[in-house]
Design a protein around this motif. Structure first.
Motif, mmCIF file in Angstrom:
data_model
loop_
_atom_site.group_PDB
_atom_site.id
_atom_site.type_symbol
_atom_site.label_atom_id
_atom_site.label_comp_id
_atom_site.label_asym_id
_atom_site.label_seq_id
_atom_site.Cartn_x
_atom_site.Cartn_y
_atom_site.Cartn_z
ATOM 1 N N PHE A 16 0.695 -1.150 -0.318
ATOM 2 C CA PHE A 16 0.001 -0.028 -0.021
ATOM 3 C C PHE A 16 0.884 1.256 -0.211
ATOM 4 N N GLU B 15 2.614 1.797 -3.514
ATOM 5 C CA GLU B 15 1.474 2.411 -4.324
ATOM 6 C C GLU B 15 1.131 3.833 -4.097
ATOM 7 N N ASP C 47 -6.807 -4.794 -0.236
ATOM 8 C CA ASP C 47 -5.451 -4.469 -1.294
ATOM 9 C C ASP C 47 -6.213 -4.060 -2.718
ATOM 10 N N LEU D 133 -8.181 -0.611 -2.319
ATOM 11 C CA LEU D 133 -7.133 0.477 -1.929
ATOM 12 C C LEU D 133 -6.494 0.863 -3.543
ATOM 13 N N LYS D 134 -6.087 0.092 -4.232
ATOM 14 C CA LYS D 134 -5.275 0.487 -5.321
ATOM 15 C C LYS D 134 -6.319 1.305 -6.382
ATOM 16 N N CYS E 62 -4.310 6.669 4.918
ATOM 17 C CA CYS E 62 -3.548 5.895 5.715
ATOM 18 C C CYS E 62 -4.219 5.548 7.050
ATOM 19 N N VAL F 145 -6.840 3.071 6.684
ATOM 20 C CA VAL F 145 -6.188 1.757 6.529
ATOM 21 C C VAL F 145 -6.038 1.109 7.714
#
Ligand code: AMP
Ligand code: MG
Length: 328
Positions: free
Chosen positions: A164, A167, A206, A209-210, A224, A227
């Motif tokens: 993460f 990315e 995952d 989030l991308k 952040c 998450v």
């Protein structure tokens, strides 16, 4: 007895010296491989460890004020981990054992994260929430083995956080950067939450989030923050379920992700609410380190366990419950 511990399952090359009689960690040298961008390539980490071995060994002996001939036992992390890097530690352990004519003990890395807590804190029979790069497990002792009560079904939480962060362009290791950014987050963004019994899954989160990052609609700090809140709630939920299931009332944290202050806080709140206790070691003993390998090796050796040269090969896929626990 004086034990030399060696850790090399992944990004960290560690050498420690443990004095069994005084129950003291005399030295705990940690040399972790880091990058500014991108992740870790096993062969490069192995090169790093090969270079780091000699200075780390010298520093560990100097700091402990021990001559190498006074070592009584050599403990090394035998698995699980990366083949490339495990070989560096196992090779050193075997060479030293032959040169010094001292016994060898191969140690399971995950179990060592729990044993160091029993050695250095008052925890007697804790449930371990082990949250590191590759591993995410809830481990506790039952009937002769350390059993895995819950684990991730796909990504390790540290690797997930690092991916993460990558990315977001934050470099490796990502966990500490995410923690800094999370402090400035204000708005909670709703994210997928996936707990299945005592297991968790991070794959869907995952992907989600991308997509969110690529949409450009969300701030880094809010992402952040969200998450951390989501993933740590999942971890605390499975840890609590394992405590209820086993009837244990001590929670121990281990692994690099356990350095995170927000995760620590959430664990403390959970255990306080159920009349239990959270034990948290200083960071140098949470991250991968050789002190835990030396400590566990000593316990094993005192219970009559040792590893012959022939059996001292690496075990990259060894599972926590493969090991018969004869020392407690
Ligand atoms: P280990 O394999 O146990 O040494 O743990 C390494 C992992 O811990 C990496 O994935 C790091 O990103 C993660 N980590 C280290 N510090 C923190 C932190 N403060 N918050 C979250 N994750 C962290
Ligand atoms: Mg570890």
């Amino acid at each position: 007895m004086i034990c030399l511990g060696i850790e090399s399952t992944a990004h960290t090359l560690g050498i420690s010296i443990i004095n069994d009689k005084s129950k003291r960690v005399l030295s705990n040298i940690i040399n972790a491989y880091k990058t500014k961008t991108g992740g870790i390539v096993p062969s490069r980490v192995a090169d790093h460890h090969a270079e780091a071995v000699k200075p780390a060994l010298r520093k560990a002996l100097e700091k402990a004020r021990i001559n190498i001939t006074n070592i009584d036992l050599i403990a090394f992390s035998q698995g699980p981990g990366l083949g490339h890097t495990l070989r560096i530690g196992a090779g050193l352990a075997r060479s030293l054992s032959v040169l010094l004519k001292k016994p060898l003990v191969g140690v399971n890395h995950c179990i060592a994260h729990l044993e160091i807590g029993r050695f250095l804190t008052r925890a007697e029979d804790p449930v371990l929430l082990y949250v590191s790069g590759a591993n995410t497990q809830v481990i506790a002792y039952e009937a002769g083995r350390y059993r895995v009560f819950g684990e991730t079904l796909d990504l390790g939480v540290g690797n997930f956080l690092d991916g993460f962060a990558r990315e977001l362009g934050l470099g490796f290791p990502g966990g500490p950067r995410i923690e800094e950014f999370a402090k400035k987050g204000k708005e909670y963004i709703k994210l997928p939450y996936s707990v299945k019994g005592m297991d968790i899954s991070l794959g869907g989160l995952d992907t989600n989030l991308k997509q969110k990052i690529r949409s450009g609609k969300y701030s880094k700090t809010d992402l952040c923050f969200s998450v951390q809140e989501t993933v740590f709630a999942m971890l605390v939920e499975v840890a609590e379920r394992a405590m209820a299931h086993t009837g244990k009332n001590e929670l121990l944290l281990g692994g690099g992700v356990a350095c995170n202050k927000r995760l620590q806080e959430m664990c403390r709140i959970m255990t306080r609410e159920r009349g239990a206790k959270t034990f948290i070691l200083p960071n140098e003993f949470l991250v991968d380190n050789a002190a835990m390998i030396g400590i566990t090796g000593l316990e094993m050796y005192k219970a009559g366990m040792s590893t012959s040269l022939r059996d001292a090969g690496i075990r990259p896929y060894e599972r926590t419950d493969d090991v018969r626990v004869e020392w407690r």
